[in-house]
Design a protein around this motif. Structure first.
Motif, mmCIF file in Angstrom:
data_model
loop_
_atom_site.group_PDB
_atom_site.id
_atom_site.type_symbol
_atom_site.label_atom_id
_atom_site.label_comp_id
_atom_site.label_asym_id
_atom_site.label_seq_id
_atom_site.Cartn_x
_atom_site.Cartn_y
_atom_site.Cartn_z
ATOM 1 N N LYS A 13 21.923 -10.472 22.307
ATOM 2 C CA LYS A 13 21.996 -10.749 23.742
ATOM 3 C C LYS A 13 23.378 -10.491 24.331
ATOM 4 O O LYS A 13 23.500 -10.265 25.542
ATOM 5 N N ILE A 14 24.422 -10.514 23.495
ATOM 6 C CA ILE A 14 25.780 -10.449 24.046
ATOM 7 C C ILE A 14 26.561 -9.212 23.621
ATOM 8 O O ILE A 14 27.669 -8.996 24.106
ATOM 9 N N LYS A 15 26.019 -8.393 22.732
ATOM 10 C CA LYS A 15 26.828 -7.299 22.190
ATOM 11 C C LYS A 15 27.253 -6.279 23.246
ATOM 12 O O LYS A 15 28.277 -5.613 23.084
ATOM 13 N N ASN A 16 26.527 -6.182 24.346
ATOM 14 C CA ASN A 16 26.923 -5.241 25.398
ATOM 15 C C ASN A 16 28.190 -5.671 26.125
ATOM 16 O O ASN A 16 28.755 -4.891 26.898
ATOM 17 N N ARG A 17 28.656 -6.885 25.872
ATOM 18 C CA ARG A 17 29.915 -7.336 26.474
ATOM 19 C C ARG A 17 31.125 -6.649 25.845
ATOM 20 O O ARG A 17 32.218 -6.665 26.411
ATOM 21 N N TYR A 18 30.921 -6.065 24.668
ATOM 22 C CA TYR A 18 32.036 -5.495 23.905
ATOM 23 C C TYR A 18 32.042 -3.974 24.042
ATOM 24 O O TYR A 18 30.986 -3.342 23.994
ATOM 25 N N PRO A 19 33.207 -3.364 24.228
ATOM 26 C CA PRO A 19 33.292 -1.923 24.504
ATOM 27 C C PRO A 19 32.560 -1.050 23.490
ATOM 28 O O PRO A 19 31.940 -0.055 23.857
ATOM 29 N N LEU A 69 39.347 -8.166 19.590
ATOM 30 C CA LEU A 69 40.513 -9.008 19.873
ATOM 31 C C LEU A 69 40.896 -8.875 21.331
ATOM 32 O O LEU A 69 41.157 -7.767 21.817
ATOM 33 N N GLU A 70 40.912 -10.012 22.016
ATOM 34 C CA GLU A 70 41.446 -10.034 23.380
ATOM 35 C C GLU A 70 42.970 -10.157 23.301
ATOM 36 O O GLU A 70 43.491 -11.041 22.620
ATOM 37 N N VAL A 71 43.654 -9.260 24.002
ATOM 38 C CA VAL A 71 45.111 -9.293 24.085
ATOM 39 C C VAL A 71 45.456 -9.460 25.556
ATOM 40 O O VAL A 71 45.358 -8.512 26.337
ATOM 41 N N ASN A 72 45.801 -10.678 25.936
ATOM 42 C CA ASN A 72 46.024 -10.983 27.357
ATOM 43 C C ASN A 72 44.866 -10.497 28.219
ATOM 44 O O ASN A 72 45.051 -9.912 29.286
ATOM 45 N N GLY A 73 43.642 -10.732 27.736
ATOM 46 C CA GLY A 73 42.450 -10.407 28.503
ATOM 47 C C GLY A 73 41.894 -9.016 28.277
ATOM 48 O O GLY A 73 40.773 -8.731 28.700
ATOM 49 N N GLN A 74 42.655 -8.141 27.640
ATOM 50 C CA GLN A 74 42.155 -6.796 27.341
ATOM 51 C C GLN A 74 41.470 -6.806 25.980
ATOM 52 O O GLN A 74 42.011 -7.325 25.012
ATOM 53 N N MET A 75 40.285 -6.202 25.927
ATOM 54 C CA MET A 75 39.483 -6.261 24.717
ATOM 55 C C MET A 75 39.711 -5.024 23.852
ATOM 56 O O MET A 75 39.527 -3.884 24.298
ATOM 57 N N LEU A 76 40.120 -5.256 22.606
ATOM 58 C CA LEU A 76 40.338 -4.197 21.636
ATOM 59 C C LEU A 76 39.341 -4.379 20.495
ATOM 60 O O LEU A 76 39.218 -5.463 19.941
ATOM 61 N N CYS A 77 38.622 -3.292 20.146
ATOM 62 C CA CYS A 77 37.628 -3.346 19.077
ATOM 63 C C CYS A 77 38.055 -2.468 17.910
ATOM 64 O O CYS A 77 39.066 -1.775 17.983
ATOM 65 N N GLN A 78 37.248 -2.519 16.852
ATOM 66 C CA GLN A 78 37.444 -1.809 15.588
ATOM 67 C C GLN A 78 38.496 -2.521 14.724
ATOM 68 O O GLN A 78 39.657 -2.641 15.102
#
Length: 209
Positions: free
Chosen positions: A41-47, A54-63
């Motif tokens: 249900k929530i995976k589309n929230r991630y790039p 990892l959120e870095v000051n609100g910016q989402m970094l994946c892998q």
């Protein structure tokens, strides 16, 4: 001050090397623990529609490797020169063969079948371990894959071995690879890492059918 928030399941897995980087650096990181049941249900929230993220000051970094390499640069865990960084990457990429083989073997299933786990441990893992042991004989190696202090390569190695040992039902999969076994023990002996290992939740076990 940078605010970090790690998103992952209630498991060690690919997120654990990231956690260890924070522990080693003495830097705080919040966590959002995802239930497996809610993931579709929530995976589309991630790039990338994957975690860890990892959120870095609100910016989402994946892998996971991108996150670990970013933190390694921030925390001084990426060698002293570009060449050392390349050797660290070499070890990370070789360790990645463990995860890639697991993905191929188990097909992303959340149940590890005995008839798949046994040949994975017997036929695939030893050749990867043998290649990793050869890296410890390189001139650039010391107590660790690169030099005499822990780097991102060692953290990535440590957590991949944890994963393999879970599939081994707690058996030491490094028993026939003394150099790698000694390396894992040196990493675990680091006071900051040892303190975390003493309190972290046990890894989930896998059912057999």
């Amino acid at each position: 001050m940078v605010k970090y928030v790690l998103h992952y399941f209630k498991a060690n897995g690919r997120a654990e090397s990231i956690r260890l980087a924070f522990k080693l650096a003495g830097v705080d990181c919040e966590e959002v623990n995802i239930e497996f049941s809610e993931w579709p249900k929530i995976k589309n929230r991630y790039p990338t529609r994957e975690v860890p993220a990892l959120e870095v000051n609100g910016q989402m970094l994946c892998q996971s490797k991108a996150i670990l390499r970013y933190l390694a640069q921030e925390f001084g865990l990426y060698g002293k020169t570009n060449l050392e960084a390349a050797f660290i990457d070499q070890a990370i990429d070789m360790v990645e063969d463990i995860w890639a083989a697991a993905n191929h073997t188990f097909g992303g299933a959340d149940i590890i079948l005995k008839d798949k786990a046994e040949p994975f441990l017997r036929e695939i893992i030893p050749s990867i371990y043998a290649s990793l042991e050869r890296l410890l004989a390189l001139e650039v190696a010391g107590d660790f894959f690169v030099g005499n202090s822990i780097t991102a390569a060692d953290l990535f190695f440590f957590t991949a071995i944890d994963f393999v040992d879970v599939m081994s039902k707690g058996a030491n999969s490094l028993e026939k690879f003394p150099k790698l076994d000694a390396l894992k023990r040196r990493i675990a002996a680091n006071p900051k890492i040892a303190a975390w290992l003493d309190v972290r939740p046990p890894e989930a076990t896998f059912k057999e059918i």
